[in-house]
Design an enzyme around this catalytic site. Structure first.
Site, PDB file in Angstrom:
ATOM      1  NE  ARG A  25     -21.278  -3.869  -3.207  1.00 23.60           N
ATOM      2  CZ  ARG A  25     -21.000  -2.811  -2.440  1.00 23.60           C
ATOM      3  NH1 ARG A  25     -21.694  -2.576  -1.365  1.00 23.60           N
ATOM      4  NH2 ARG A  25     -20.006  -2.019  -2.755  1.00 23.60           N
ATOM      5  NE  ARG A  29     -23.265  -2.950   4.508  1.00 24.10           N
ATOM      6  CZ  ARG A  29     -22.770  -1.775   4.155  1.00 24.10           C
ATOM      7  NH1 ARG A  29     -22.258  -0.986   5.061  1.00 24.10           N
ATOM      8  NH2 ARG A  29     -22.806  -1.395   2.890  1.00 24.10           N
ATOM      9  NE  ARG A  38     -18.355  -6.496   7.472  1.00 27.00           N
ATOM     10  CZ  ARG A  38     -17.406  -5.941   8.219  1.00 27.00           C
ATOM     11  NH1 ARG A  38     -16.849  -6.617   9.190  1.00 27.00           N
ATOM     12  NH2 ARG A  38     -17.006  -4.719   7.989  1.00 27.00           N
ATOM     13  CG  ASP A  75     -14.863  -4.626  -2.225  1.00 27.67           C
ATOM     14  OD1 ASP A  75     -16.039  -4.423  -1.898  1.00 27.67           O
ATOM     15  OD2 ASP A  75     -14.124  -3.726  -2.679  1.00 27.67           O
ATOM     16  CE1 TYR A 150     -14.319   3.908  -3.431  1.00 26.60           C
ATOM     17  CE2 TYR A 150     -14.234   2.915  -5.604  1.00 26.60           C
ATOM     18  CZ  TYR A 150     -14.969   3.423  -4.543  1.00 26.60           C
ATOM     19  OH  TYR A 150     -16.338   3.457  -4.601  1.00 26.60           O
TER      20      TYR A 150
HETATM   21  C1  LIG Z   1     -17.271   0.426  -5.945  1.00 29.03           C
HETATM   22  C2  LIG Z   1     -17.330  -1.007  -5.472  1.00 29.03           C
HETATM   23  C3  LIG Z   1     -16.762  -1.528  -4.280  1.00 29.03           C
HETATM   24  N1  LIG Z   1     -17.031  -2.867  -4.240  1.00 29.03           N
HETATM   25  C4  LIG Z   1     -17.749  -3.245  -5.344  1.00 29.03           C
HETATM   26  C5  LIG Z   1     -17.915  -2.088  -6.154  1.00 29.03           C
HETATM   27  C6  LIG Z   1     -18.566  -2.071  -7.507  1.00 29.03           C
HETATM   28  C7  LIG Z   1     -20.043  -2.102  -7.415  1.00 29.03           C
HETATM   29  C8  LIG Z   1     -20.637  -0.893  -6.724  1.00 29.03           C
HETATM   30  O1  LIG Z   1     -20.455   0.197  -7.244  1.00 29.03           O
HETATM   31  O2  LIG Z   1     -21.290  -1.110  -5.719  1.00 29.03           O
HETATM   32  C9  LIG Z   1     -18.206  -4.576  -5.731  1.00 29.03           C
HETATM   33  C10 LIG Z   1     -18.645  -5.538  -4.694  1.00 29.03           C
HETATM   34  N2  LIG Z   1     -18.555  -5.427  -3.323  1.00 29.03           N
HETATM   35  C11 LIG Z   1     -19.079  -6.533  -2.728  1.00 29.03           C
HETATM   36  C12 LIG Z   1     -19.458  -7.437  -3.761  1.00 29.03           C
HETATM   37  C13 LIG Z   1     -19.916  -8.846  -3.421  1.00 29.03           C
HETATM   38  C14 LIG Z   1     -20.783  -9.584  -4.239  1.00 29.03           C
HETATM   39  C15 LIG Z   1     -22.222  -9.113  -4.275  1.00 29.03           C
HETATM   40  O3  LIG Z   1     -23.027  -9.635  -3.471  1.00 29.03           O
HETATM   41  O4  LIG Z   1     -22.558  -8.324  -5.173  1.00 29.03           O
HETATM   42  C16 LIG Z   1     -19.213  -6.814  -4.985  1.00 29.03           C
HETATM   43  C17 LIG Z   1     -19.500  -7.303  -6.391  1.00 29.03           C
HETATM   44  C18 LIG Z   1     -19.197  -6.804  -1.288  1.00 29.03           C
HETATM   45  C19 LIG Z   1     -19.152  -5.666  -0.344  1.00 29.03           C
HETATM   46  N3  LIG Z   1     -18.285  -4.606  -0.344  1.00 29.03           N
HETATM   47  C20 LIG Z   1     -18.500  -3.811   0.740  1.00 29.03           C
HETATM   48  C21 LIG Z   1     -19.547  -4.382   1.512  1.00 29.03           C
HETATM   49  C22 LIG Z   1     -20.058  -3.852   2.836  1.00 29.03           C
HETATM   50  C23 LIG Z   1     -18.986  -3.977   3.866  1.00 29.03           C
HETATM   51  C24 LIG Z   1     -19.395  -4.675   5.121  1.00 29.03           C
HETATM   52  O5  LIG Z   1     -20.040  -5.736   5.106  1.00 29.03           O
HETATM   53  O6  LIG Z   1     -18.996  -4.145   6.161  1.00 29.03           O
HETATM   54  C25 LIG Z   1     -19.968  -5.545   0.841  1.00 29.03           C
HETATM   55  C26 LIG Z   1     -21.010  -6.533   1.273  1.00 29.03           C
HETATM   56  C27 LIG Z   1     -17.714  -2.581   1.075  1.00 29.03           C
HETATM   57  C28 LIG Z   1     -17.422  -1.630  -0.011  1.00 29.03           C
HETATM   58  N4  LIG Z   1     -16.730  -1.926  -1.145  1.00 29.03           N
HETATM   59  C29 LIG Z   1     -16.647  -0.815  -1.944  1.00 29.03           C
HETATM   60  C30 LIG Z   1     -17.288   0.244  -1.284  1.00 29.03           C
HETATM   61  C31 LIG Z   1     -17.441   1.660  -1.838  1.00 29.03           C
HETATM   62  C32 LIG Z   1     -17.735  -0.254  -0.069  1.00 29.03           C
HETATM   63  C33 LIG Z   1     -18.352   0.536   1.053  1.00 29.03           C
HETATM   64  C34 LIG Z   1     -19.739   0.933   0.786  1.00 29.03           C
HETATM   65  C35 LIG Z   1     -20.659  -0.108   1.268  1.00 29.03           C
HETATM   66  O7  LIG Z   1     -20.459  -0.514   2.417  1.00 29.03           O
HETATM   67  O8  LIG Z   1     -21.575  -0.492   0.528  1.00 29.03           O
HETATM   68  C36 LIG Z   1     -15.981  -0.775  -3.247  1.00 29.03           C
END
Ligand SMILES: Cc1c2[nH]c(c1CCC(=O)O)Cc1[nH]c(c(CCC(=O)O)c1C)Cc1[nH]c(c(CCC(=O)O)c1C)Cc1[nH]c(c(C)c1CCC(=O)O)C2
Length: 341
Positions: A25, A29, A38, A75, A150
């Site tokens: 990640r 944010r 964003r 994602d 999910y």
């Molecule tokens: C379970 C999972 C998800 N997504 C992901 C996982 C596996 C890794 C982990 O367990 O964290 C993987 C993921 N999600 C995102 C990336 C991008 C690459 C990176 O920089 O790592 C990667 C590799 C961007 C993201 N994916 C998400 C964001 C935040 C959303 C936003 O910018 O509004 C980002 C940058 C949203 C997201 N996406 C997901 C959730 C549960 C959420 C909400 C929680 C949160 O906000 O952190 C599902």
């Protein structure tokens, strides 16, 4: 292979010291420049499907910190989105989608899902040409179990009880869902590799809520299948498998799934990690909260990992994603600490 890509060298089993570093990640944010983009995008998925914007946010942490790997900005939930599950990301609520039942699983149609994801492959190929030569480009997907949790609940839950219950009550439908997700994930990873990804990571973020039998059936076996199918088409593909929370079940995980590296969360004892490292590369495993804390807590956490795991193949990373409350200055501190070691 480009010898300057240290993450790839470690994935080949080489020890590189100081170890290469990237953070799960790392685009997100906690970076003001990410929040800026964003805000302007028409939603999170729009960001994922607009190559120009996805490239921009992928590059942000590379420009700021000089990480050794960039990870495609996307994602794990783009696969359910491509299966028409109406995936949304709402501020403060995390991901939402239409929950699926056993009849719904039978109606899922994976044909054409790669067309839906074509913009992601465009992002990958632009990234490979924009990135510095020495930066490894990582693609990724979610593991079938984690993606399925999910899809079943329709949102995140603390323990994925809805998916566990579904698996106990409808084992045949659940096997069908896991199997479909494994097939699509293999095709998706192959497409990313063909577009220019140097290596891929499979995120099984919810592996830690299953018992031993279910872990084998829903986590290990499908991830092994994905890796086998990717290697049928790309024999040299480099693959990192991250089963968060799997604990003792990690003992045989690398051999079971056939990955080059295993990702470790911060609860994995370093003495155990060292044993896993005898068989190949490990990636991890700093507690992300140490990055929030900064100062001595951060330095001590980094030093301990370097001293316990630095003499073997190590990709330095966190034990899970960096959180939005992390101070970017602490990330600079972490990178400096590793590079000056
Ligand atoms: C379970 C999972 C998800 N997504 C992901 C996982 C596996 C890794 C982990 O367990 O964290 C993987 C993921 N999600 C995102 C990336 C991008 C690459 C990176 O920089 O790592 C990667 C590799 C961007 C993201 N994916 C998400 C964001 C935040 C959303 C936003 O910018 O509004 C980002 C940058 C949203 C997201 N996406 C997901 C959730 C549960 C959420 C909400 C929680 C949160 O906000 O952190 C599902």
């Amino acid at each position: 292979m480009d010898e300057s890509r240290k993450v790839l060298r470690v994935l080949n089993g080489e020890t590189v010291f100081p170890p290469p570093v990237w953070l799960m990640r790392q685009a997100g944010r906690y970076l003001p420049e990410y929040r800026q983009v964003r805000k302007q995008a028409k939603g999170f998925l729009h960001l994922c499907y607009t190559p120009e914007l996805a490239v921009e946010v992928t590059m942000q942490p590379i420009s700021r910190f000089g990480f050794d790997a960039a990870i495609l900005f996307s994602d794990i939930l783009v696969i359910p989105d491509a299966l028409d599950r109406n995936v949304r990301f709402e501020e403060g609520r995390g991901p939402l989608m239409t929950p699926i039942d056993a009849e719904g699983v039978a109606r899922l149609d994976g044909s054409g899902f790669l067309d839906h994801l074509a913009p992601v492959m465009e992002t990958v190929s632009r990234l490979r040409s924009d990135l510095p030569d020495e930066t490894t480009l990582l693609g990724f997907c979610g593991a079938p179990w984690t993606v399925a949790t999910y899809m079943i609940a329709g949102h995140g839950t603390p323990d994925q009880a809805p998916a566990r219950r579904f698996a106990y009550e409808h084992p045949e439908a659940f096997d069908a869902l896991i199997d479909l997700l494994a097939d699509l994930s293999a095709d998706y990873l192959c497409a990313q590799i063909e577009a220019g990804a140097d290596a891929v990571q499979i995120f099984d973020s919810w592996a830690g809520v299953l018992g031993e039998v279910e872990f084998e059936r829903y986590c290990a076996a499908p991830v092994a299948k994905i890796i086998r199918r990717v290697r049928e088409r790309h024999a040299q593909a480099k693959i990192i498998a991250f089963a968060k929370g799997a604990g003792l079940l990690l003992e045989n995980y690398r051999r079971r799934v056939g990955s080059d590296a295993v990702g470790l969360d911060w609860t994995v004892p370093l003495s155990f990690a060292k044993k896993l490292q005898v068989e190949g590369a490990v990636q991890g495993n700093l507690d992300p909260v140490r990055v929030v804390a900064g100062g001595k807590a951060l330095d001590e956490g980094v030093d301990k990992i370097l001293s316990e795991l630095g003499e073997g193949p190590l990709i330095f990373n966190l034990g899970h994603g960096i959180t939005p409350d992390a101070d970017p200055a602490h990330v600079s501190q972490l990178v400096k600490r590793i590079r000056n070691a």
